[in-house]
Structures are given as structure tokens and as C-alpha cells.
Design a protein around this motif. Structure first.
Motif, PDB file in Angstrom:
ATOM      1  N   ILE A   2       0.854  -1.180   0.000  1.00 39.00           N
ATOM      2  CA  ILE A   2       0.000   0.000   0.000  1.00 39.00           C
ATOM      3  C   ILE A   2       0.894   1.235   0.000  1.00 39.00           C
ATOM      4  CG2 ILE A   2      -1.839   1.182   1.218  1.00 39.00           C
ATOM      5  CD1 ILE A   2      -2.635  -1.699   0.589  1.00 39.00           C
ATOM      6  N   GLY A   5       1.304   7.265   0.830  1.00 37.29           N
ATOM      7  CA  GLY A   5       0.456   8.434   0.600  1.00 37.29           C
ATOM      8  C   GLY A   5      -1.008   8.145   0.811  1.00 37.29           C
ATOM      9  N   SER A   6      -1.465   6.944   0.440  1.00 35.62           N
ATOM     10  CA  SER A   6      -2.886   6.630   0.634  1.00 35.62           C
ATOM     11  C   SER A   6      -3.207   6.433   2.107  1.00 35.62           C
ATOM     12  CB  SER A   6      -3.287   5.405  -0.186  1.00 35.62           C
ATOM     13  OG  SER A   6      -2.618   4.253   0.283  1.00 35.62           O
ATOM     14  N   ILE A   7      -2.269   5.869   2.853  1.00 32.26           N
ATOM     15  CA  ILE A   7      -2.489   5.721   4.294  1.00 32.26           C
ATOM     16  C   ILE A   7      -2.495   7.094   4.958  1.00 32.26           C
ATOM     17  CG2 ILE A   7      -1.479   4.869   6.448  1.00 32.26           C
ATOM     18  CD1 ILE A   7      -0.629   2.372   4.916  1.00 32.26           C
ATOM     19  N   GLU A   8      -1.563   7.948   4.546  1.00 33.39           N
ATOM     20  CA  GLU A   8      -1.516   9.296   5.111  1.00 33.39           C
ATOM     21  C   GLU A   8      -2.784  10.070   4.774  1.00 33.39           C
ATOM     22  OE1 GLU A   8       2.133  11.009   3.778  1.00 33.39           O
ATOM     23  OE2 GLU A   8       3.352   9.645   4.995  1.00 33.39           O
ATOM     24  N   ALA A   9      -3.275   9.935   3.548  1.00 27.70           N
ATOM     25  CA  ALA A   9      -4.517  10.606   3.159  1.00 27.70           C
ATOM     26  C   ALA A   9      -5.688  10.088   3.988  1.00 27.70           C
ATOM     27  CB  ALA A   9      -4.783  10.411   1.669  1.00 27.70           C
ATOM     28  N   LEU A  10      -5.716   8.788   4.192  1.00 25.77           N
ATOM     29  CA  LEU A  10      -6.775   8.186   5.004  1.00 25.77           C
ATOM     30  C   LEU A  10      -6.687   8.682   6.447  1.00 25.77           C
ATOM     31  CD1 LEU A  10      -9.134   6.205   5.179  1.00 25.77           C
ATOM     32  CD2 LEU A  10      -7.474   4.396   5.548  1.00 25.77           C
ATOM     33  N   ARG A  13      -8.063  12.206   6.567  1.00 26.02           N
ATOM     34  CA  ARG A  13      -9.537  12.189   6.519  1.00 26.02           C
ATOM     35  C   ARG A  13     -10.105  11.741   7.859  1.00 26.02           C
ATOM     36  NH1 ARG A  13     -11.415   8.436   2.112  1.00 26.02           N
ATOM     37  NH2 ARG A  13     -13.440   8.953   2.997  1.00 26.02           N
ATOM     38  N   GLU A  45     -11.350   0.756   7.331  1.00 25.59           N
ATOM     39  CA  GLU A  45     -10.485   0.759   6.148  1.00 25.59           C
ATOM     40  C   GLU A  45      -9.020   0.886   6.553  1.00 25.59           C
ATOM     41  OE1 GLU A  45      -9.802   3.261   2.011  1.00 25.59           O
ATOM     42  OE2 GLU A  45     -11.645   3.549   3.158  1.00 25.59           O
ATOM     43  N   LEU A  49      -5.830  -1.566   5.770  1.00 21.47           N
ATOM     44  CA  LEU A  49      -4.674  -1.117   4.982  1.00 21.47           C
ATOM     45  C   LEU A  49      -3.342  -1.167   5.733  1.00 21.47           C
ATOM     46  CD1 LEU A  49      -6.081   1.994   3.084  1.00 21.47           C
ATOM     47  CD2 LEU A  49      -5.635  -0.294   2.179  1.00 21.47           C
TER      48      LEU A  49
END
Length: 117
Positions: A2, A5-10, A13, A45, A49
Motif C-alpha cells: 500500500i 500516501g494513501s495511508i496518510e490521506a486516510l 480524513r 479501512e 490497509l
């Protein structure tokens, strides 16, 4: 793997939704239920992840902040529960009082509130 960046974005949020939830609870905004559901979905989620190993330092710091906000939300929710219990108890007393006044003013007990009588 993963992307970080997607974990940080999550995490961002999740933090934003958690902070909004805390504000809604403080204002006693009934829309808090939607924020609570969104927060739960984001947490689920995130759990899916995140790797089983320890998250990176940035993620740990964000998770700690989210945990703190969650604790503040829990305190507010408990305060709301206590307020609701007190309001319901007060309502019960008011309803009982109103019922007694209604009975006193009914035709069968009208003489009790007749000042001239």
C-alpha cells in the motif's frame, strides 16, 4: 504494498472526521451520527490497509491524535447520555405534575380549585 500516501490521506480524513465529530458532540448537533458512521468506516479501512508491523512514525503520531480525539468524543457522548437521562427524569416529573393539574381541573374535582367555593 500500500502506498504510504494513501495511508496518510486516510489518516488525514480520519482526523478531520474525528475533529468534526467532537465539534458536533460539543454543539449537541444531531448530525453527529453521520460523522460517527463515517469515522467507523474510515477506521475499518485503516485497519485493513495498515500492515501488521508497526506503522511509520508519521502514522503513529496521527493515530495518537485520532485516539485523543476519540477519547474526547467518548467523554462528550457520556455527558450527552447523562444530560438525556436528567432531561427524561425531569420530563417525567413535569408530566406527572401536568397530569395532577389536569385531574384537579377536571369536572369531577373542579371544586378543589374553585377559589370562591
Amino acid at each position: 504494498m500500500i502506498p504510504a500516501g494513501s495511508i496518510e490521506a486516510l489518516l488525514c480524513r480520519l482526523a478531520a472526521v474525528s475533529e468534526e465529530l467532537a465539534r458536533q458532540l460539543e454543539r449537541r448537533d444531531p448530525c453527529y451520527l453521520e460523522s460517527l458512521e463515517t469515522r467507523e468506516e474510515l477506521l475499518a479501512e485503516l485497519l485493513r490497509l495498515l500492515p501488521q508491523a508497526a506503522p511509520p512514525p508519521v502514522a503513529r503520531a496521527a493515530l495518537e491524535r485520532i485516539r485523543q480525539i476519540g477519547q474526547a468524543c467518548q467523554r462528550e457522548a457520556e455527558a450527552m447520555r447523562r444530560e438525556a437521562e436528567q432531561a427524561l427524569a425531569s420530563l417525567d416529573r413535569d408530566l406527572a405534575y401536568a397530569d395532577s393539574l389536569r385531574r384537579l381541573t377536571s369536572p369531577s374535582h373542579g371544586a378543589l380549585v374553585n377559589i370562591k367555593g
